[in-house]
Write a protein that holds these residues in place. Structure first.
Motif, PDB file in Angstrom:
ATOM      1  N   CYS A 161      43.287  26.280  21.204  1.00 55.64           N
ATOM      2  CA  CYS A 161      44.063  25.213  20.560  1.00 55.64           C
ATOM      3  C   CYS A 161      43.246  24.662  19.397  1.00 55.64           C
ATOM      4  O   CYS A 161      42.552  23.646  19.532  1.00 55.64           O
ATOM      5  CB  CYS A 161      44.389  24.110  21.568  1.00 55.64           C
ATOM      6  SG  CYS A 161      45.399  22.771  20.877  1.00 55.64           S
ATOM      7  N   PRO A 162      43.313  25.341  18.248  1.00 54.66           N
ATOM      8  CA  PRO A 162      42.506  24.887  17.108  1.00 54.66           C
ATOM      9  C   PRO A 162      42.991  23.568  16.513  1.00 54.66           C
ATOM     10  O   PRO A 162      42.246  22.922  15.789  1.00 54.66           O
ATOM     11  CB  PRO A 162      42.660  26.039  16.105  1.00 54.66           C
ATOM     12  CG  PRO A 162      43.951  26.694  16.462  1.00 54.66           C
ATOM     13  CD  PRO A 162      44.073  26.563  17.945  1.00 54.66           C
ATOM     14  N   ARG A 163      44.208  23.185  16.863  1.00 47.93           N
ATOM     15  CA  ARG A 163      44.753  21.984  16.236  1.00 47.93           C
ATOM     16  C   ARG A 163      45.847  21.394  17.106  1.00 47.93           C
ATOM     17  O   ARG A 163      46.626  22.120  17.717  1.00 47.93           O
ATOM     18  CB  ARG A 163      45.308  22.340  14.860  1.00 47.93           C
ATOM     19  CG  ARG A 163      45.987  21.201  14.121  1.00 47.93           C
ATOM     20  CD  ARG A 163      46.414  21.661  12.759  1.00 47.93           C
ATOM     21  NE  ARG A 163      47.056  20.599  11.995  1.00 47.93           N
ATOM     22  CZ  ARG A 163      47.425  20.710  10.733  1.00 47.93           C
ATOM     23  NH1 ARG A 163      47.218  21.854  10.093  1.00 47.93           N
ATOM     24  NH2 ARG A 163      47.990  19.713  10.099  1.00 47.93           N
ATOM     25  N   MET A 164      45.920  20.052  17.159  1.00 49.01           N
ATOM     26  CA  MET A 164      46.942  19.363  17.948  1.00 49.01           C
ATOM     27  C   MET A 164      47.818  18.506  17.033  1.00 49.01           C
ATOM     28  O   MET A 164      47.391  18.095  15.952  1.00 49.01           O
ATOM     29  CB  MET A 164      46.294  18.492  19.021  1.00 49.01           C
ATOM     30  CG  MET A 164      45.529  19.286  20.070  1.00 49.01           C
ATOM     31  SD  MET A 164      44.881  18.252  21.404  1.00 49.01           S
ATOM     32  CE  MET A 164      43.681  17.268  20.509  1.00 49.01           C
ATOM     33  N   VAL A 165      49.020  18.232  17.495  1.00 51.01           N
ATOM     34  CA  VAL A 165      49.982  17.443  16.714  1.00 51.01           C
ATOM     35  C   VAL A 165      49.468  16.030  16.512  1.00 51.01           C
ATOM     36  O   VAL A 165      49.028  15.367  17.457  1.00 51.01           O
ATOM     37  CB  VAL A 165      51.358  17.410  17.413  1.00 51.01           C
ATOM     38  CG1 VAL A 165      52.327  16.512  16.634  1.00 51.01           C
ATOM     39  CG2 VAL A 165      51.930  18.820  17.552  1.00 51.01           C
ATOM     40  N   GLN A 166      49.540  15.579  15.271  1.00 51.32           N
ATOM     41  CA  GLN A 166      49.170  14.217  14.926  1.00 51.32           C
ATOM     42  C   GLN A 166      50.321  13.564  14.158  1.00 51.32           C
ATOM     43  O   GLN A 166      51.260  14.227  13.703  1.00 51.32           O
ATOM     44  CB  GLN A 166      47.910  14.207  14.063  1.00 51.32           C
ATOM     45  CG  GLN A 166      46.692  14.800  14.738  1.00 51.32           C
ATOM     46  CD  GLN A 166      45.471  14.801  13.833  1.00 51.32           C
ATOM     47  OE1 GLN A 166      45.590  14.559  12.634  1.00 51.32           O
ATOM     48  NE2 GLN A 166      44.312  15.076  14.397  1.00 51.32           N
TER      49      GLN A 166
END
Length: 574
Positions: A161-166
């Motif tokens: 998971c290189p990136r999560m929702v912001q």
């Protein structure tokens, strides 16, 4: 008074569902003694019950209300909507306030309420007689409490998971939306199209705005939203009723932010990288194109052909144009392209609008239209008395390959040398240039850009179009050529009686057989030399034709002239 109680009953009696007080008691039979206690029989119980009704909860339920003789006095089904209300707050008849406690969503109860816990000795004029025992067949549809918060349950997490929702991210996701009882009210899957939106800026109901935060691409989660974070008292006017809890089963497909640029990740870089790609280069590369969820939308491998294009010139989407810069031949890299640098909100073909694209690239070769050949000498003999030049006859071995090492051809495969006359157009221009000024025994590597090789067309089935070629060459033999413009020269002084020497029968006419025999004799004796590497018969025939001025098949003394006697340049004269 009686007229006023009808609507009240419709509202009061419709608010029924509760806790188990006494089970498996049959409803009273007409003529039997009036029961004095509340009875609740569980007719069906769901396999799981994550939550049961408590005092202060808000419930939505369906019911059918009957008198002791079976006469129906009211039903939520007839009204086309559930009865909604708080439990234990005195908004329902006392029996229902108690009977609903402990119920689970999708549980069904048969509740028998004595008059003392219903409408007592007064009843409801025209609807419920005095001292009536009431029976309610109740099905609980929904529970929530004003103290509830959003419930998020992740049931699948991707391996990375290189990136999560912001907040302010744009997301694409699939979902099934159900009510708490499992009734489906909407599904992106049914439309075969993701739901695409910004997160955290009010474009969604508050519960979804919060519930999507922190998600990873590929993650699946269930988001349970109480009505005050959803559509509240009004519902949505379609499939979502008033005061409904909502359950969203969400799978995140991709996300990006309008401020994003491309991301490049080198997965393999060759040890040697003499040159990196620049704007204006022409590149050949293979790629797999996928979405963020791993779905393949295109592949050059499936077509068995590289993608060939100029880079940095707008011939490909902006993200790929940028991502291909600074690469080495043989490098493998991943380029992640946000939609505003890809195909935008509209998408194209198999690519939906607002899709983040991932390209796994393998750079096969690149060149620039301004490139010339590149020569690297790998071995040169210490003694080198003669260098190859235009007109020389060369014999050499070669291995031909593409820049990625793919072998194209090799003379050693055939067990014989490749033989050419340098500068005669017998090989591609780049090869002709690469063979010049070589020593016998020398070994060199010649890299040839396509505009000096086989061009955009290539050679069908052998050399791809626009391919950079690599030749490993070893020069084995060199026969010096003749001066430019000559196909035959004398190695010694020319006889002043040359015509008479050729005219063996002294009839004043020379035919082609006489001419050919004479020239061959001179060459064999070392007195003359034909241009090496060409067909001797054709050279002599051309020499004869050039002397046969009137084309009558014979040469006379008047026609016969030596090279230095000609007024214009010719190639085959004596």
């Amino acid at each position: 008074m009686a007229a006023a109680l009808g609507p009240v009953l419709a509202l009061q009696v419709v608010c029924l569902l509760g806790s188990f007080v006494a089970g498996n008691d049959a409803p009273p039979v007409p003529g039997s003694p009036t029961p004095s206690e509340l009875h609740a029989e569980r007719l069906s119980v769901p396999p799981s019950c994550p939550r049961a009704v408590q005092t202060g909860d808000f419930v939505r339920y369906h019911y059918r209300g009957t008198l002791a003789d079976g006469t129906k006095f009211n039903s939520s089904y007839d009204h086309g909507s559930t009865y909604n209300g708080f439990v234990g707050k005195g908004k329902l008849i006392a029996g229902m306030d108690k009977a609903l406690l402990g119920m689970c969503v999708n549980e069904r109860r048969l509740v028998t309420v004595p008059p003392s816990l219903a409408y007592g000795s007064e009843g409801v004029s025209g609807v419920i007689p005095p001292d009536a025992v009431l029976t309610f067949d109740v099905l609980l549809m929904d529970i929530w409490n004003p103290e509830d918060t959003l419930v998020v349950e992740t049931y699948h997490t991707p391996s990375s998971c290189p990136r999560m929702v912001q907040v302010s991210d744009f997301v694409r996701y699939h979902y099934n939306g159900t009510l708490l009882d499992g009734t489906l009210f909407d599904s992106s899957h049914a439309r075969m199209k993701t739901y695409d939106t910004y997160v955290g800026i009010g474009w969604l109901i508050p519960g979804m705005d919060k519930g999507l935060l922190g998600m990873c691409v590929g993650e699946k989660r269930i988001i349970t939203v109480p009505p005050f974070l959803a559509y509240g008292e009004d519902g949505d006017g379609r499939g979502i009723p008033s005061q409904a809890s909502l359950v969203f089963d969400v799978a995140l497909v991709d996300l990006h932010n309008p401020r994003d640029g491309i991301m490049t990740e080198s997965q393999f870089v060759p040890e040697s990288c003499e040159r990196i790609s620049q704007s204006g280069d022409f590149m050949r590369y293979h790629y797999n194109g996928t979405f963020m969820d791993g779905s393949l939308f295109d592949s050059s491998y499936s077509r068995n052909h590289t993608y060939d294009t100029y880079i940095g010139k707008g011939y490909v989407i902006a993200g790929v144009d940028e991502g291909l810069l600074g690469a080495c031949i043989g490098e493998q890299r991943r380029i992640t392209v946000p939609p505003h640098l890809g195909y935008g909100e509209e998408g194209t073909g198999k690519i939906p609008g607002s899709a983040v694209l991932i390209f796994d690239i393998h750079v096969i070769d690149f060149h620039n239209p301004k490139d010339s050949i590149s020569i690297t000498t790998r071995y040169k003999p210490t003694v080198c008395t003669e260098l190859s030049k235009k007109g020389d006859y060369l014999k050499y071995h070669y291995n031909a390959s593409l820049m990625d090492g793919t072998e194209l051809d090799s003379t050693k495969r055939y067990g014989k040398t490749y033989n050419i006359v340098l500068g005669s157009g017998q090989v591609v221009i780049g090869m002709d240039l690469g063979l010049r000024e070589m020593c016998v025994g020398e070994k060199r590597t010649v890299i040839i850009p396509p505009h000096l090789g086989y061009g955009e067309a290539g050679v069908d089935g052998e050399v791809p179009g626009s391919a950079v070629l690599v030749f490993d060459i070893e020069l084995l033999e060199l026969v010096a050529g003749l001066p430019e413009g000559y196909m035959f020269i004398w190695n010694e002084e020319v006889s002043p009686n040359l015509f008479k020497e050729i005219d063996k029968d002294e009839n004043g006419e020379v035919f082609v057989e006489e001419f050919s025999d004479y020239i061959r004799t001179q060459v064999d004796a070392g007195k003359g030399k034909l241009a090496p590497g060409f067909d001797a018969v054709k050279i002599i025939e051309n020499m004869f034709k050039n002397q046969d001025r009137n084309s009558d098949g014979k040469i006379t003394a008047e026609e016969f002239k030596l090279k230095d006697q000609e007024s214009s340049k010719a190639h085959d004269e004596l």
